[in-house]
Enzyme design. Sequence first.
Site, short mmCIF file in Angstrom:
data_model
loop_
_atom_site.label_atom_id
_atom_site.label_comp_id
_atom_site.label_asym_id
_atom_site.label_seq_id
_atom_site.Cartn_x
_atom_site.Cartn_y
_atom_site.Cartn_z
N ASN A 61 10.41 4.46 3.12
CA ASN A 61 10.15 3.88 4.42
C ASN A 61 11.34 3.06 4.90
O ASN A 61 12.20 2.65 4.12
CB ASN A 61 8.93 2.93 4.32
CG ASN A 61 7.65 3.66 4.11
OD1 ASN A 61 7.21 4.43 4.95
ND2 ASN A 61 7.01 3.40 2.98
N ARG A 89 0.83 -1.21 0.00
CA ARG A 89 0.00 0.00 0.00
C ARG A 89 0.86 1.26 0.00
O ARG A 89 0.94 1.98 -0.99
CB ARG A 89 -0.94 -0.01 1.22
CG ARG A 89 -2.11 0.99 1.13
CD ARG A 89 -1.76 2.39 1.57
NE ARG A 89 -1.26 2.45 2.94
CZ ARG A 89 -0.77 3.55 3.49
NH1 ARG A 89 -0.69 4.68 2.79
NH2 ARG A 89 -0.31 3.54 4.74
N ASP A 90 1.57 1.51 1.07
CA ASP A 90 2.36 2.73 1.20
C ASP A 90 3.53 2.75 0.22
O ASP A 90 3.95 3.81 -0.23
CB ASP A 90 2.87 2.85 2.64
CG ASP A 90 3.43 4.23 2.93
OD1 ASP A 90 3.13 5.18 2.19
OD2 ASP A 90 4.19 4.36 3.91
N HIS A 128 10.73 6.97 8.51
CA HIS A 128 11.37 7.11 7.21
C HIS A 128 12.85 7.37 7.42
O HIS A 128 13.25 7.85 8.48
CB HIS A 128 10.70 8.24 6.40
CG HIS A 128 9.35 7.88 5.89
ND1 HIS A 128 8.88 8.28 4.66
CD2 HIS A 128 8.34 7.16 6.44
CE1 HIS A 128 7.65 7.81 4.47
NE2 HIS A 128 7.30 7.14 5.54
N CYS A 182 6.02 9.50 0.53
CA CYS A 182 4.72 10.14 0.69
C CYS A 182 4.48 11.04 -0.51
O CYS A 182 5.25 11.98 -0.74
CB CYS A 182 4.65 10.96 1.98
SG CYS A 182 3.08 11.83 2.16
N HIS A 222 6.37 4.40 12.77
CA HIS A 222 6.49 4.37 11.30
C HIS A 222 7.54 5.38 10.90
O HIS A 222 7.27 6.58 10.80
CB HIS A 222 5.12 4.72 10.69
CG HIS A 222 5.06 4.62 9.21
ND1 HIS A 222 4.21 3.76 8.56
CD2 HIS A 222 5.72 5.29 8.23
CE1 HIS A 222 4.36 3.89 7.25
NE2 HIS A 222 5.27 4.83 7.03
#
Length: 313
Positions: free
Chosen positions: A262, A27-28, A222, A253, A220
Amino acid sequence: MDVDGLPMEFPAQDLPPRVRIHEVGPRDGLQNEKAVIPTEVKAEFVHRLADAGLTTVEATSFVRPEWVPQLADAEKLFPRVTDLKGVALPVLVPNERGFDRAVALGARRIAVFGSATETFARKNLNRTVAESLAMFEPVVARAKADKIHVRGYLSMCFGDPWEGPVPVHQVVKVARRLRELGCDEISLGDTIGVATPGHVLDLLAQLNEEGVPTSALAVHFHDTYGQALANTFAALEHGVTTVDASAGGLGGCPYAKSATGNLATEDLVWMLHGLGIETGVDLGRLTATSVWMAEQLGRPSPSRTVRALSHKE
């Protein structure tokens, strides 16, 4: 490193014995690709990740197709992965319409996506922070009434490219509100990768002081400044047991141009296994999966661990 390409274990005291990795690659990660990945490739990606031992794989996002065209095939993809047993398949839903679409296909874990800053809330959701929380409220209420697990993503917890450093009390205020709405879990996002370990520990401590338990928190990170693993270690020291990561380091993002990828799942697993922390993940299979996905994307994986282990072979 041993002969199998695994780290030697040197367990550290006072760390969790097991960590659940919340895999966000499908997804991300894929939502940031310029090219649209075929549905069958995405489905195979999810299956390969599950086969590598990941028990939580965020499958897709039920947002309007024009917002994230890379994930416009959510209705086609989700039925192709629901055959996986023992694997949680959370999906992102921005509003009640997205919730209806997801639940109609049998989704039992959803996530809403909030912001700790006003600028990003407007750029990402075209709403103020208060308006976005109001939009989430009926979604979370309906989910809880149907015993559906709800995760609340909270972006820009450490810094915002438009507003600069984000005050800890501001993050705590929004996180508390997500918790009050009924979110089972809150994922604290370092969206542009500016966090440092001391900042992480301070935020976690203040969240606890304001009634948000560590058991309800995930992190979460980065890796913009190379701090993702250091920040993760700090969170582990505090007792956090859920860490978001993306296979091969995919993702960033789309609404924050300074955000880089990520934390790579392989890099995370290498560290955790070296610390003697259980994950249930087969690092060899996971690495092979990221090498395969890199081939589909036509570029090498940014994960240092993937590069090291694949070159070793």
